[in-house]
Motif scaffolding. Structure first.
Motif, mmCIF file in Angstrom:
data_model
loop_
_atom_site.group_PDB
_atom_site.id
_atom_site.type_symbol
_atom_site.label_atom_id
_atom_site.label_comp_id
_atom_site.label_asym_id
_atom_site.label_seq_id
_atom_site.Cartn_x
_atom_site.Cartn_y
_atom_site.Cartn_z
ATOM 1 N N ALA A 1 39.324 35.377 29.366
ATOM 2 C CA ALA A 1 38.820 36.402 30.292
ATOM 3 C C ALA A 1 38.506 35.994 31.746
ATOM 4 N N ALA A 2 38.016 34.791 31.732
ATOM 5 C CA ALA A 2 37.612 34.227 33.069
ATOM 6 C C ALA A 2 38.759 34.089 33.953
ATOM 7 N N GLU A 3 39.905 33.810 33.319
ATOM 8 C CA GLU A 3 41.363 33.545 34.168
ATOM 9 C C GLU A 3 42.104 34.738 34.645
ATOM 10 N N ARG A 4 41.611 35.982 33.985
ATOM 11 C CA ARG A 4 42.224 37.108 34.124
ATOM 12 C C ARG A 4 41.551 37.836 35.214
ATOM 13 N N ASP A 5 42.404 38.558 36.152
ATOM 14 C CA ASP A 5 41.852 39.374 37.376
ATOM 15 C C ASP A 5 41.355 40.931 36.598
ATOM 16 N N PHE A 6 40.997 41.460 37.400
ATOM 17 C CA PHE A 6 40.377 42.787 37.034
ATOM 18 C C PHE A 6 41.403 43.788 36.560
ATOM 19 N N ALA A 7 42.329 43.921 37.178
ATOM 20 C CA ALA A 7 43.478 44.651 36.660
ATOM 21 C C ALA A 7 44.042 44.422 35.034
ATOM 22 N N GLU A 8 44.229 42.821 34.953
ATOM 23 C CA GLU A 8 44.396 42.376 33.653
ATOM 24 C C GLU A 8 43.547 42.645 32.717
ATOM 25 N N LEU A 9 42.089 42.440 32.851
ATOM 26 C CA LEU A 9 41.057 42.874 31.862
ATOM 27 C C LEU A 9 41.069 44.306 31.508
ATOM 28 N N GLN A 10 41.235 45.276 32.639
ATOM 29 C CA GLN A 10 41.108 46.713 32.382
ATOM 30 C C GLN A 10 42.172 46.942 31.668
ATOM 31 N N ARG A 11 43.447 46.499 31.549
ATOM 32 C CA ARG A 11 44.577 46.963 30.756
ATOM 33 C C ARG A 11 44.224 46.022 29.347
ATOM 34 N N ASP A 12 43.926 44.953 29.332
ATOM 35 C CA ASP A 12 43.213 44.178 28.005
ATOM 36 C C ASP A 12 42.436 45.384 27.253
ATOM 37 N N LEU A 13 41.480 45.718 27.924
ATOM 38 C CA LEU A 13 40.348 46.682 27.203
ATOM 39 C C LEU A 13 40.957 47.922 26.865
ATOM 40 N N THR A 14 42.013 48.553 27.702
ATOM 41 C CA THR A 14 42.354 49.832 27.242
ATOM 42 C C THR A 14 43.264 49.690 26.085
ATOM 43 N N GLU A 15 44.275 48.782 26.110
ATOM 44 C CA GLU A 15 44.934 48.446 25.012
ATOM 45 C C GLU A 15 44.467 48.110 23.576
ATOM 46 N N ALA A 16 43.189 47.409 23.788
ATOM 47 C CA ALA A 16 42.387 46.847 22.526
ATOM 48 C C ALA A 16 41.751 48.262 21.763
ATOM 49 N N VAL A 17 41.090 48.945 22.853
ATOM 50 C CA VAL A 17 40.541 50.188 22.306
ATOM 51 C C VAL A 17 41.456 51.079 21.589
ATOM 52 N N HIS B 1 32.586 47.527 34.460
ATOM 53 C CA HIS B 1 33.302 48.352 35.311
ATOM 54 C C HIS B 1 34.560 49.364 34.771
ATOM 55 N N ALA B 2 35.260 48.445 33.981
ATOM 56 C CA ALA B 2 36.347 48.962 33.173
ATOM 57 C C ALA B 2 35.878 49.821 32.067
ATOM 58 N N VAL B 3 34.935 49.620 31.486
ATOM 59 C CA VAL B 3 34.268 50.463 30.291
ATOM 60 C C VAL B 3 33.783 51.787 30.867
ATOM 61 N N ALA B 4 33.186 51.569 32.007
ATOM 62 C CA ALA B 4 32.572 52.704 32.648
ATOM 63 C C ALA B 4 33.693 53.778 33.014
ATOM 64 N N ALA B 5 34.824 53.277 33.389
ATOM 65 C CA ALA B 5 35.830 54.413 33.480
ATOM 66 C C ALA B 5 36.624 55.036 32.078
ATOM 67 N N GLU B 6 36.560 54.113 31.013
ATOM 68 C CA GLU B 6 36.966 54.424 29.890
ATOM 69 C C GLU B 6 35.962 55.575 29.024
ATOM 70 N N LEU B 7 34.657 55.264 29.305
ATOM 71 C CA LEU B 7 33.678 55.943 28.561
ATOM 72 C C LEU B 7 33.845 57.440 28.221
ATOM 73 N N PRO B 8 33.867 58.159 29.350
ATOM 74 C CA PRO B 8 34.201 59.630 29.025
ATOM 75 C C PRO B 8 34.984 60.132 28.219
ATOM 76 N N HIS B 9 36.158 59.327 27.981
ATOM 77 C CA HIS B 9 37.309 59.690 27.111
ATOM 78 C C HIS B 9 36.841 59.126 25.663
ATOM 79 N N TRP B 10 35.989 58.661 25.190
ATOM 80 C CA TRP B 10 35.516 58.270 24.148
ATOM 81 C C TRP B 10 34.609 59.359 23.045
ATOM 82 N N PRO B 11 34.925 59.487 21.801
ATOM 83 C CA PRO B 11 34.235 60.650 21.255
ATOM 84 C C PRO B 11 32.688 60.246 21.199
ATOM 85 N N PRO B 12 32.002 61.331 21.224
ATOM 86 C CA PRO B 12 30.241 61.194 21.333
ATOM 87 C C PRO B 12 29.907 60.376 19.938
#
Length: 141
Positions: free
Chosen positions: A107-123, A84-95
């Protein structure tokens, strides 16, 4: 849900993204960012995907969630949240970009908002890492 053409499925494509991708870790995820390769005539080894399709295809994502994350229920919950987090970010990535998202046991201990933030920052870190390293080398005598 990710569209079918936005998913990395084959072992070769996963391996290629892991080998040629830049890695960045944040919180509960490790991201391997592999931008589209520019095919030149002197390259002998064929890429895992056809070169004509590589430039025109959408960005793709693949997920690795090992048993270290937890039982099947926990792993599937983490995968759903990451998709779900990647689906929101995917349109912003280059083809043509391939991204492999690997979940860590945290990752199992983190809620969705934290995982989404982790993903955005890591990308973001993986995308800008190459430019930062080049600047660091130039500033060192």
């Amino acid at each position: 849900m990710l569209p079918a053409d936005a998913r990395i499925r084959s072992r070769q494509d996963f391996g290629s993204a892991l080998k040629r991708g830049r890695r960045a870790a944040r919180g509960g995820v490790v991201v391997h960012w592999a931008p589209a390769t520019v095919q030149t005539e002197d390259q002998a080894a064929p890429p895992p995907t056809p070169p004509a399709a590589d430039a025109n295809r959408t960005a793709r994502a693949g997920f690795v969630v090992s048993k270290a994350v937890g039982n099947a229920v926990a792993r599937n919950k983490v995968k759903r949240r990451l998709r779900h987090a990647v689906a929101a970010e995917l349109p912003h990535w280059p083809p043509g970009t391939d991204v492999v998202v690997r979940a860590t046991p945290r990752a199992a201990e983190r809620d969705f908002a934290e995982l989404q933030r982790d993903l955005t920052e890591a990308v973001q870190a993986a995308r800008t890492r190459k430019a930062n390293r080049a600047n660091d080398r130039r500033s060192t005598p």
